[in-house]
Motif scaffolding. Sequence first.
Motif, mmCIF file in Angstrom:
data_model
loop_
_atom_site.group_PDB
_atom_site.id
_atom_site.type_symbol
_atom_site.label_atom_id
_atom_site.label_comp_id
_atom_site.label_asym_id
_atom_site.label_seq_id
_atom_site.Cartn_x
_atom_site.Cartn_y
_atom_site.Cartn_z
ATOM 1 N N SER B 194 -13.378 -20.983 2.748
ATOM 2 C CA SER B 194 -13.335 -22.113 3.662
ATOM 3 C C SER B 194 -14.612 -22.209 4.478
ATOM 4 C CB SER B 194 -12.097 -22.066 4.543
ATOM 5 O OG SER B 194 -12.168 -20.964 5.380
ATOM 6 N N SER B 195 -15.252 -21.067 4.777
ATOM 7 C CA SER B 195 -16.488 -21.192 5.548
ATOM 8 C C SER B 195 -17.621 -21.688 4.647
ATOM 9 C CB SER B 195 -16.797 -19.898 6.298
ATOM 10 O OG SER B 195 -17.754 -19.130 5.657
ATOM 11 N N LEU B 196 -17.597 -21.348 3.351
ATOM 12 C CA LEU B 196 -18.578 -21.910 2.406
ATOM 13 C C LEU B 196 -18.423 -23.429 2.328
ATOM 14 C CD1 LEU B 196 -18.382 -19.419 -0.627
ATOM 15 C CD2 LEU B 196 -20.324 -19.743 0.888
ATOM 16 N N VAL B 199 -19.834 -25.180 5.389
ATOM 17 C CA VAL B 199 -21.297 -25.288 5.386
ATOM 18 C C VAL B 199 -21.753 -26.336 4.371
ATOM 19 C CG1 VAL B 199 -23.432 -24.044 4.949
ATOM 20 C CG2 VAL B 199 -21.586 -22.926 6.166
ATOM 21 N N MET B 200 -21.064 -26.387 3.221
ATOM 22 C CA MET B 200 -21.475 -27.325 2.168
ATOM 23 C C MET B 200 -21.385 -28.779 2.619
ATOM 24 S SD MET B 200 -19.697 -25.425 -0.993
ATOM 25 C CE MET B 200 -20.412 -25.788 -2.565
ATOM 26 N N ASN B 201 -20.568 -29.039 3.645
ATOM 27 C CA ASN B 201 -20.417 -30.408 4.128
ATOM 28 C C ASN B 201 -21.481 -30.797 5.136
ATOM 29 O OD1 ASN B 201 -18.275 -31.411 2.698
ATOM 30 N ND2 ASN B 201 -16.763 -30.397 4.011
ATOM 31 N N ARG B 209 -29.632 -30.943 -1.534
ATOM 32 C CA ARG B 209 -29.197 -31.576 -2.778
ATOM 33 C C ARG B 209 -30.087 -32.763 -3.118
ATOM 34 N NH1 ARG B 209 -23.391 -31.815 -1.677
ATOM 35 N NH2 ARG B 209 -22.776 -29.693 -2.173
ATOM 36 N N ALA B 210 -30.405 -33.545 -2.091
ATOM 37 C CA ALA B 210 -31.220 -34.735 -2.305
ATOM 38 C C ALA B 210 -32.620 -34.358 -2.787
ATOM 39 C CB ALA B 210 -31.306 -35.549 -1.013
ATOM 40 N N ARG B 221 -29.066 -19.480 -1.571
ATOM 41 C CA ARG B 221 -30.093 -19.399 -0.552
ATOM 42 C C ARG B 221 -29.676 -20.071 0.751
ATOM 43 N NH1 ARG B 221 -35.823 -20.342 -2.684
ATOM 44 N NH2 ARG B 221 -35.160 -18.625 -3.998
ATOM 45 N N HIS B 222 -28.873 -21.124 0.674
ATOM 46 C CA HIS B 222 -28.575 -21.868 1.896
ATOM 47 C C HIS B 222 -27.126 -21.712 2.375
ATOM 48 C CE1 HIS B 222 -32.496 -23.694 1.797
ATOM 49 N NE2 HIS B 222 -32.316 -23.949 0.507
ATOM 50 N N VAL B 223 -26.196 -21.945 1.462
ATOM 51 C CA VAL B 223 -24.797 -21.950 1.893
ATOM 52 C C VAL B 223 -24.327 -20.545 2.260
ATOM 53 C CG1 VAL B 223 -22.445 -22.553 1.272
ATOM 54 C CG2 VAL B 223 -24.334 -23.959 0.467
#
Lengths: 293, 306
Positions: B194-196, B199-201, B209-210, B221-223
């Motif tokens: 749930s914490s991943l 962060v993904m949102n 992503r863009a 590396r980021h999430v």
Amino acid sequence: MADIHILATGRASSRLADLRLSGVAIVCIGILTIFILMAIFAAFIAPYEPSLPDLRARLAPPMWNEGGTTAHILGTDHLGRDMLSRLVYGSRIALLVGFFGVIVASLIGTAIGLIAGFVGGAVDSVLMAVVNTLLAVPNTLLYITVLAVFGQSLTLLIIVIGCINWTTFARVVRGEVLSIKQREFIEASRAIGQRPIVTIIRHILPNVLGPIIVIATMNVAMLIILEATLSFLGLGVQPPTVTWGRMLADGRDYVATAWWLAALPGVMITLLTLSLIFLGDWLRDRLDTRSDQ
Amino acid sequence: MTNYIIRRILQMIPVLFGVTLLVFLLLRVSGDPVQLMLGEDATAEQVAQLRAAMGLDRPLHVQYISYMSDLLRGDFGTSIRYNNQPALQVVLERLPATAQLAGMALLVAIVISLPAAIIAAYWRGRIPDYIASFLSVLGQAMPSFWFGIMLILVFGITLSWLPVSGQDQPGAVILPGLALGASLAGVLTRLLRSSLLEVMNQDFIRTARAKGLHPRTIIFRHVLRNSILSYLTVIGLETAALMAGAVVTEQVFAWPGIGLLVIQAINFRDMAVVQAVIILSAIIVMMTSLIVDILYSLIDPRIQHG
């Protein structure tokens, strides 16, 4: 219109009417209902007296196993007692301890949480010190010691659970109260001269009901595991009352020769706790006031 | 920071005081140790004599004060089961075994939960997610002692791959570690998933992503980097709980740690050992939570303690 009502009073309880069932929830409620019916009508469902030994039929395997018979669908234990009957009766203690333990604990915890959050000050500090003390001692250790000291019975077990297990409820309710206290409608109720007890019951309690229901559901699962653990250690409700934990402890010695003795009670416990946890998750998604803001 | 640590340590004092009071009262109502020590045939005179010698005839608050001063000097009483050895020493001797078991359980929980949560979050709402989520709830729903017995049945008896009791044979820690770690693995998987997802949102992930970064790069590396903090916190807090949760697991696998010791002590009414275990575990729980909080603010400088 209904939405306006919820916004106006900030009531989480009115969402209860709004619960739409998901597939998982239906399955969980179904399993729970079966267990509850099994506990209530155990005397009609169980084919045998659960504590009646039959030494000629010792360690009979379940019917689908080689050597199994339809006389004992799930086999018999080391004293020839019918496994199915014992499993059915075992659901009684598990559910009694789970439900009544949570009821006692949530009443104590909610009352203390409401008082600590609403009154604040020194009362809050003292109550939270008690909470922190109980949280610092690993609870399993505390249960084991208290039960070893005071003896074992169903009533005592439920009281002890109530006295130890209320901390989670108190903490969550206190937190909710502290945040609700800042809202305008509480101020308004104070401004029109309502007594604090009326404010608590009419305006604060309905708002903490959602979190309480979610924790309570999860907590029943936890208490069922706890009851099984204590019975397994010999500190639960004593024989001849049938408990799943005791069955597991007995079956442990026969695990090499008769797997069903230890395996089946665990399957029952897991099924019951699994459906309670899924139900709790689903309730959290529906009732948690924070997640939909 | 130093002020914060000092304040936290000062806050521990009333809690420790509460724990000792709780233990003291429990021990005093647990029955007369004198009767137990002298047996059924002791005369009333002998009993009175020993009671006076042990100070049990004094008023309760006097007893509590002398009990506290003993505790502060590290005297937890003597074990009636282990030839009157100091109770604290009896418990400390068993600590390494329990620590080893808890360490194994922690390893099991991390090795399972880290990939499981990443898989579940990456394929959110698809079959891998459902499988991982179901298994993590199952881990929490199973009583650990039952899972332990089933592990014994499958890997110890049917397959004979691993030893099922004691500490001496190589690999003996694997099955109890699995049994104890399964539930924590479930908790950690659910939490990290749930914490991943949270962060993904967030906006910076959308930016990544863009930019056209590979999904795998984004995840690792980021999430993951931004989710790992709460994961580490729970690991820290659960480690202490693991030590206590080992009570039943040690019972199932005859693992010679604190859990096995405390059950034997209770059955023997060896209350000095019981109290040493309870007070020691309370200290471990509080210290762990303090260390976690300190580490937390070191890892994440945004958290300020005034």
